[in-house]
Design an enzyme around this catalytic site. Structure first.
Site, PDB file in Angstrom:
ATOM      1  N   LYS A   1       0.737  -1.160  -0.079  1.00 58.90           N
ATOM      2  CA  LYS A   1       0.024  -0.022  -0.115  1.00 58.90           C
ATOM      3  C   LYS A   1       0.933   1.445  -0.067  1.00 58.90           C
ATOM      4  CE  LYS A   1      -4.250  -2.151   0.591  1.00 58.90           C
ATOM      5  NZ  LYS A   1      -5.464  -2.187   1.231  1.00 58.90           N
TER       6      LYS A   1
ATOM      7  N   LYS B   1      -3.936 -11.227  -6.603  1.00 63.82           N
ATOM      8  CA  LYS B   1      -5.115 -11.402  -6.218  1.00 63.82           C
ATOM      9  C   LYS B   1      -6.166 -10.308  -6.946  1.00 63.82           C
ATOM     10  CE  LYS B   1      -5.976  -8.491  -2.087  1.00 63.82           C
ATOM     11  NZ  LYS B   1      -6.337  -8.296  -0.988  1.00 63.82           N
TER      12      LYS B   1
ATOM     13  N   LYS C   1     -10.380  -5.409  -4.646  1.00 59.62           N
ATOM     14  CA  LYS C   1     -11.714  -4.708  -4.510  1.00 59.62           C
ATOM     15  C   LYS C   1     -11.377  -3.227  -4.816  1.00 59.62           C
ATOM     16  CE  LYS C   1     -13.093  -4.131   0.318  1.00 59.62           C
ATOM     17  NZ  LYS C   1     -11.686  -3.443   0.793  1.00 59.62           N
TER      18      LYS C   1
HETATM   19  N1  AQP Z   1      -8.959 -12.061  -3.778  1.00 63.08           N
HETATM   20  C1  AQP Z   1      -9.435 -12.628  -2.822  1.00 63.08           C
HETATM   21  N2  AQP Z   1      -9.605 -14.013  -2.559  1.00 63.08           N
HETATM   22  C2  AQP Z   1     -10.112 -14.337  -1.379  1.00 63.08           C
HETATM   23  N3  AQP Z   1     -10.178 -13.722  -0.300  1.00 63.08           N
HETATM   24  C3  AQP Z   1     -10.177 -12.419  -0.361  1.00 63.08           C
HETATM   25  N4  AQP Z   1     -10.083 -11.345   0.745  1.00 63.08           N
HETATM   26  C4  AQP Z   1      -9.850 -10.247  -0.072  1.00 63.08           C
HETATM   27  N5  AQP Z   1      -9.396 -10.561  -1.294  1.00 63.08           N
HETATM   28  C5  AQP Z   1      -9.617 -11.867  -1.684  1.00 63.08           C
HETATM   29  C6  AQP Z   1     -10.624 -11.630   2.015  1.00 63.08           C
HETATM   30  O1  AQP Z   1     -11.600 -10.684   2.033  1.00 63.08           O
HETATM   31  C7  AQP Z   1     -11.643 -10.096   3.480  1.00 63.08           C
HETATM   32  C8  AQP Z   1     -11.937  -8.590   3.186  1.00 63.08           C
HETATM   33  O2  AQP Z   1     -10.464  -8.000   3.091  1.00 63.08           O
HETATM   34  P1  AQP Z   1     -10.223  -6.412   2.485  1.00 63.08           P
HETATM   35  O3  AQP Z   1     -11.270  -5.708   3.211  1.00 63.08           O
HETATM   36  O4  AQP Z   1      -8.743  -6.259   3.042  1.00 63.08           O
HETATM   37  O5  AQP Z   1     -10.189  -6.485   1.165  1.00 63.08           O
HETATM   38  P2  AQP Z   1      -9.469  -6.530  -0.101  1.00 63.08           P
HETATM   39  O6  AQP Z   1     -10.151  -7.040  -1.285  1.00 63.08           O
HETATM   40  O7  AQP Z   1      -8.310  -7.689   0.344  1.00 63.08           O
HETATM   41  O8  AQP Z   1      -8.933  -4.921  -0.366  1.00 63.08           O
HETATM   42  P3  AQP Z   1      -7.758  -4.649  -1.193  1.00 63.08           P
HETATM   43  O9  AQP Z   1      -8.001  -5.250  -2.466  1.00 63.08           O
HETATM   44  O10 AQP Z   1      -6.427  -4.473  -0.620  1.00 63.08           O
HETATM   45  O11 AQP Z   1      -8.405  -3.129  -1.664  1.00 63.08           O
HETATM   46  P4  AQP Z   1      -8.425  -2.153  -0.764  1.00 63.08           P
HETATM   47  O12 AQP Z   1      -7.190  -1.354  -0.367  1.00 63.08           O
HETATM   48  O13 AQP Z   1      -9.569  -1.429  -1.314  1.00 63.08           O
HETATM   49  O14 AQP Z   1      -8.977  -2.690   0.749  1.00 63.08           O
HETATM   50  C9  AQP Z   1     -10.415 -10.587   3.754  1.00 63.08           C
HETATM   51  O15 AQP Z   1     -10.707 -11.665   5.041  1.00 63.08           O
HETATM   52  C10 AQP Z   1      -9.590 -11.187   2.695  1.00 63.08           C
HETATM   53  O16 AQP Z   1      -8.573 -11.909   3.287  1.00 63.08           O
END
Ligand code: AQP
Length: 336
Positions: free
Chosen positions: A118, A200, A203
């Site tokens: 990040k 991965k 979101k």
């Molecule tokens: N690709 C994935 N496959 C399986 N599990 C996932 N999780 C996240 N991505 C995957 C799980 O979802 C929960 C919430 O995680 P988060 O709020 O950290 O969301 P994120 O998608 O991981 O967020 P990003 O991609 O890092 O984007 P931002 O910076 O916007 O938040 C967790 O249990 C995670 O393991």
């Protein structure tokens, strides 16, 4: 939750209200929450304080947090069984995070993979919150004496830190926190981007074709699966050197409950176009009722707010007990 036996172990998990709730979040986290909510006392938060580590537009942020809350309920999280609430509505999270900061070393935080990722992504805003993210997450978990944390594989490192902090505190004083275990499913713990199947599904991916939201309309879902990156072969097989096809197989299996072997048997020689069409349709069908329920709930903000209020009150009753115990143990003066 209040009607459940108090000796059931506690589960805690949450998602930050950033970007969209993806099918990766659903498969890696929410689907496990749904499986576990009958056997545990479950607490599911909208991790809105964590989302502040990245700049948010206030109006969009507020709307997105409420939308995520409605999506939790639409997925089947049941306020009669689980506590569902916004993290920022329970002030004990930040209170405990501050205290735990004093039991966490800077070196432990700077080596976190997510901090490094990040920081690279948001070079103009490497704030203290970004560094401190895992301590707030530890506070979320430890505040509720959580036994089990169902998360995707990417959160394993943060969970380890939460365990280290709990053990450290317990060793300095006396057993205070339950030391949490992770619950990471064998299949689906990491769903990959549809455009880059070696990273991965995220979101907040700026490429809209990389991730699919759980409330996306059918046409858009189908379009994204048709465009999903695969490889230059034509056979449908689950293999390490075929990350795109393997990812689609995992998604298909998770959507339908069929084994990967069974799906491979059916689609092995049918070509990628037919296979991708089938995967897309399985996603559309699986999320159709969720999308309908979501639209219904978003028209009833009064109900959503009443569930949030009740969730916060229940969560705070548990959180308050832990924070009082922690303050006593470390020697802060009690007001009598
Ligand atoms: N690709 C994935 N496959 C399986 N599990 C996932 N999780 C996240 N991505 C995957 C799980 O979802 C929960 C919430 O995680 P988060 O709020 O950290 O969301 P994120 O998608 O991981 O967020 P990003 O991609 O890092 O984007 P931002 O910076 O916007 O938040 C967790 O249990 C995670 O393991």
């Amino acid at each position: 939750m209040e009607n459940q036996p108090i000796n059931k172990p506690i589960i805690y998990s949450g998602i930050q209200p950033t970007g969209i709730i993806t099918i990766g979040n659903y498969i890696g986290a929410i689907s496990n929450w749904l499986k576990l909510q009958d056997d545990y006392n479950s607490i599911y938060g909208i991790a809105d304080l964590h989302a502040l580590t990245v700049r948010q537009n206030p109006a969009e942020f507020r709307a997105r947090a409420m939308s995520f809350f409605a999506q939790y309920l639409a997925c089947g999280l049941d306020p009669a069984k689980s506590i569902i609430y916004f993290q920022s509505h329970v002030k004990e999270h930040t209170e405990l995070a501050w205290i735990l900061n004093c039991y966490t070393y800077i070196g432990e935080m700077t080596r976190m993979t997510q901090f490094k990722d990040k920081s690279a992504k948001h070079q103009d805003n490497i704030n203290m919150g970004l560094l401190d993210y895992p301590v707030l997450m530890a506070a979320d978990i430890l505040l509720y004496q959580t036994a089990l944390v169902p998360v995707g594989a990417d959160q394993k490192q943060h969970l380890e830190i939460a365990r280290d902090i709990a053990n450290r505190f317990n060793n300095i004083y006396s057993p205070t926190f339950v030391v949490p275990e992770g619950y990471i499913a064998k299949q689906g713990a990491k769903i990959y981007s549809l455009q880059d199947p070696t990273s991965k599904m995220s979101k907040s991916d700026p490429d809209a074709n990389a991730a699919v939201s759980i409330i996306e309309d059918a046409d858009s879902i189908m379009r994204k699966f048709k465009r999903a990156v695969t490889d230059c072969e034509t056979v449908v097989e689950y293999r390490e050197d075929k990350p795109g096809v393997s990812n689609l197989l995992t998604i298909f299996s998770e959507m339908t409950g069929r084994t990967i072997e069974d799906i491979v048997n059916e689609y092995h020689d049918k070509g990628y176009a037919t296979f991708k069409q089938a995967v897309g349709e399985s996603v559309v069908e699986r999320f159709r009722p969720i999308r309908e329920e979501y639209n219904r709930l978003m028209n009833d903000k009064g109900y959503l707010m009443s569930v949030a209020k009740e969730g916060a009150e229940k969560a705070q009753r548990i959180a308050y007990k832990t924070i009082a115990k922690v303050k006593r143990k470390i020697g802060l003066t009690e007001l009598k």
